[in-house]
Write a protein that holds these residues in place. Structure first.
Motif, short mmCIF file in Angstrom:
data_model
loop_
_atom_site.label_atom_id
_atom_site.label_comp_id
_atom_site.label_asym_id
_atom_site.label_seq_id
_atom_site.Cartn_x
_atom_site.Cartn_y
_atom_site.Cartn_z
N ALA A 1 0.81 -1.22 0.00
CA ALA A 1 0.00 0.00 0.00
C ALA A 1 0.85 1.27 0.00
O ALA A 1 0.30 2.38 0.03
CB ALA A 1 -0.92 0.01 1.22
N ASN A 2 2.17 1.12 -0.03
CA ASN A 2 3.08 2.28 -0.01
C ASN A 2 2.83 3.19 1.19
O ASN A 2 2.85 4.42 1.07
CB ASN A 2 2.95 3.08 -1.31
CG ASN A 2 3.40 2.30 -2.53
OD1 ASN A 2 4.43 1.63 -2.49
ND2 ASN A 2 2.62 2.36 -3.60
N ASN A 3 2.63 2.57 2.35
CA ASN A 3 2.42 3.33 3.57
C ASN A 3 3.71 3.87 4.18
O ASN A 3 3.68 4.79 4.99
CB ASN A 3 1.71 2.46 4.62
CG ASN A 3 0.29 2.11 4.23
OD1 ASN A 3 -0.43 2.95 3.71
ND2 ASN A 3 -0.10 0.87 4.47
N GLY A 4 4.82 3.25 3.79
CA GLY A 4 6.09 3.65 4.39
C GLY A 4 6.40 2.88 5.66
O GLY A 4 7.39 3.18 6.35
N TYR A 5 5.58 1.87 5.96
CA TYR A 5 5.82 1.06 7.15
C TYR A 5 5.19 -0.31 6.97
O TYR A 5 4.37 -0.54 6.07
CB TYR A 5 5.25 1.73 8.40
CG TYR A 5 3.74 1.89 8.37
CD1 TYR A 5 2.89 0.84 8.74
CD2 TYR A 5 3.15 3.10 7.99
CE1 TYR A 5 1.51 0.98 8.71
CE2 TYR A 5 1.76 3.24 7.95
CZ TYR A 5 0.95 2.18 8.33
OH TYR A 5 -0.42 2.31 8.28
N LEU A 6 5.58 -1.25 7.84
CA LEU A 6 4.95 -2.56 7.89
C LEU A 6 4.32 -2.74 9.27
O LEU A 6 4.82 -2.23 10.26
CB LEU A 6 5.99 -3.68 7.67
CG LEU A 6 6.66 -3.77 6.30
CD1 LEU A 6 7.64 -4.94 6.29
CD2 LEU A 6 5.63 -3.92 5.19
N THR A 7 3.23 -3.48 9.32
CA THR A 7 2.62 -3.84 10.59
C THR A 7 3.36 -5.05 11.16
O THR A 7 4.27 -5.59 10.53
CB THR A 7 1.15 -4.21 10.39
OG1 THR A 7 1.08 -5.37 9.54
CG2 THR A 7 0.38 -3.06 9.76
N GLN A 8 2.97 -5.48 12.35
CA GLN A 8 3.59 -6.67 12.93
C GLN A 8 3.38 -7.88 12.02
O GLN A 8 4.28 -8.71 11.88
CB GLN A 8 3.02 -6.94 14.32
CG GLN A 8 3.43 -5.92 15.38
CD GLN A 8 2.94 -6.27 16.77
OE1 GLN A 8 2.72 -7.43 17.08
NE2 GLN A 8 2.76 -5.26 17.61
N LYS A 9 2.21 -7.96 11.40
CA LYS A 9 1.94 -9.05 10.47
C LYS A 9 2.91 -8.99 9.29
O LYS A 9 3.45 -10.00 8.85
CB LYS A 9 0.50 -8.97 9.96
CG LYS A 9 0.14 -10.04 8.95
CD LYS A 9 -1.29 -9.88 8.45
CE LYS A 9 -1.62 -10.90 7.36
NZ LYS A 9 -3.01 -10.73 6.86
N GLY A 10 3.13 -7.79 8.78
CA GLY A 10 4.05 -7.61 7.67
C GLY A 10 5.48 -7.96 8.05
O GLY A 10 6.22 -8.56 7.26
N LEU A 11 5.88 -7.60 9.27
CA LEU A 11 7.23 -7.93 9.73
C LEU A 11 7.40 -9.44 9.86
O LEU A 11 8.47 -9.98 9.58
CB LEU A 11 7.51 -7.26 11.07
CG LEU A 11 7.96 -5.81 11.03
CD1 LEU A 11 8.12 -5.27 12.45
CD2 LEU A 11 9.29 -5.67 10.29
N MET A 12 6.34 -10.12 10.30
CA MET A 12 6.40 -11.57 10.40
C MET A 12 6.61 -12.18 9.01
O MET A 12 7.42 -13.10 8.83
CB MET A 12 5.10 -12.10 11.02
CG MET A 12 5.08 -13.61 11.22
SD MET A 12 6.36 -14.18 12.37
CE MET A 12 6.15 -15.96 12.21
N GLN A 13 5.91 -11.64 8.03
CA GLN A 13 6.09 -12.12 6.65
C GLN A 13 7.52 -11.84 6.18
O GLN A 13 8.13 -12.68 5.50
CB GLN A 13 5.10 -11.41 5.72
CG GLN A 13 3.65 -11.78 5.95
CD GLN A 13 2.73 -10.97 5.06
OE1 GLN A 13 2.76 -9.74 5.08
NE2 GLN A 13 1.91 -11.64 4.27
N TYR A 14 8.02 -10.68 6.51
CA TYR A 14 9.37 -10.24 6.13
C TYR A 14 10.41 -11.24 6.62
O TYR A 14 11.24 -11.74 5.84
CB TYR A 14 9.58 -8.87 6.77
CG TYR A 14 10.84 -8.10 6.42
CD1 TYR A 14 11.10 -7.68 5.13
CD2 TYR A 14 11.74 -7.74 7.43
CE1 TYR A 14 12.22 -6.92 4.84
CE2 TYR A 14 12.86 -6.97 7.15
CZ TYR A 14 13.10 -6.56 5.85
OH TYR A 14 14.21 -5.80 5.56
#
Length: 318
Positions: free
Chosen positions: A159-172
């Motif tokens: 979404a080009n938010n400039g950040y990741l959520t905790q869920k996104g970091l887990m995926q990372y």
């Protein structure tokens, strides 16, 4: 050559979390694994492509799904992944493969894909999250560790938010470890590679990747605890919006001890564990003097990873 131990439970995982295993699990990378990795990235030309170039190519073979809360998910099927591979490997390069190489490379890519087709995904069989696959695939691409970390962060920030959520970091984190697990399965023997493919497709395949889930939970837990402390000290509340700068700062200031496997994103460092590099050696080899080395930390089997001053400077610059 190198082994990563993810024993014990994740510090951030609740007891009820069914995906957080509490056993002892390892990802072991052998000399044979690295020799096959070296041959794969050199012969296919992947070591010359940036993660951004490969991501653009892969996205052409995905479909976009709208999920709950307005999230977009990019999905790639096994068949479309095969078409993507045929696009990014130059025809001139594939013509130079002998029969054994063609069969092995095909099996390697098939197994990489299967590693991401894990049981905790809600996608259909033979479909994976293309963005997660791309983050893991960056292990095979050109670029140093810091550049790849930044590129992968942007890839997951759909979404080009400039950040990741905790869920996104887990995926990372999980994406990197999933690919490391895939690399640990590389073999020079067609018979063994075929057996591995069958095991990955078996009902018990989930057991083989408990180390991945456990390691990602464990690493994320360490990051979140440190991040929460920093936010409290600064009087801020941003526990579910983590920027790349946040992650890079944590890693540079001690996270490298928690997740030393991220150092292996640099193909030259990864392959240097067996005395090789992903690119031809220059006429005059770079002399890593003591002044160039920022810190080192031990790995299994009397091996060490060395982090240079230029790595830290790059992280700070981005």
């Amino acid at each position: 050559v190198v082994s990563f131990d993810f024993s014990g439970s994740s510090p951030s995982s609740p007891p009820s979390d069914p995906t957080a295993d509490r056993g002892s699990f390892h990802i072991n990378i052998s000399e044979e694994n690295l020799l096959m990795l070296s041959n794969l990235v050199r012969r296919t030309g992947l070591a010359q492509l940036s993660p951004q170039e490969v991501d653009i190519a892969m996205m052409k073979y995905t479909r976009r799904e709208r999920r709950k809360h307005g999230e977009d998910l990019f999905v790639i099927s096994r068949d479309q992944f095969g078409k993507f591979i045929r696009e990014i490997i130059p025809r001139e390069a594939s013509k130079q493969f002998d029969r054994t190489e063609s069969e092995n490379f095909s099996n390697y890519f098939t197994n990489f894909f299967t590693c991401f087709d894990y049981n905790w995904s809600d996608l259909k069989k033979d479909e994976v999250n293309a963005k997660e696959l791309m983050v893991g695939f960056s292990f095979l691409c050109a670029g140093n560790k810091s550049a790849k970390l930044a590129a992968a962060f942007d890839i997951l920030d759909v979404a080009n938010n400039g950040y990741l959520t905790q869920k996104g970091l887990m995926q990372y984190l999980r994406s990197y470890l999933t690919m490391l697990a895939g690399i640990s399965l590389l073999s020079s023997t067609k018979k063994i590679t075929t057996q591995i493919r069958k095991r990955l497709l078996s009902p018990r395949r989930h057991d083989a990747f408990l180390a991945v889930q456990n390691g990602a939970h464990w690493t994320l837990g360490h990051f979140l605890r440190a991040f929460e402390v920093e936010m409290q000290q600064e009087g801020m509340k941003r526990n579910n919006a983590v920027t790349f700068e946040d992650f890079a700062k944590w890693y540079t200031e001690g996270g490298y001890v928690v997740a030393p496997w991220l150092e292996l994103l640099d193909l030259n460092k990864f392959l240097s564990l067996i005395g090789e590099s992903s690119r031809p050696s220059p006429r005059h080899a770079y002399d890593k003097t003591i002044a160039d080395i920022l810190f080192t930390f031990p790995l299994a089997n009397n091996q060490s990873l060395v982090v240079l001053r230029e790595d830290a400077k790059y992280v700070c610059s981005v």
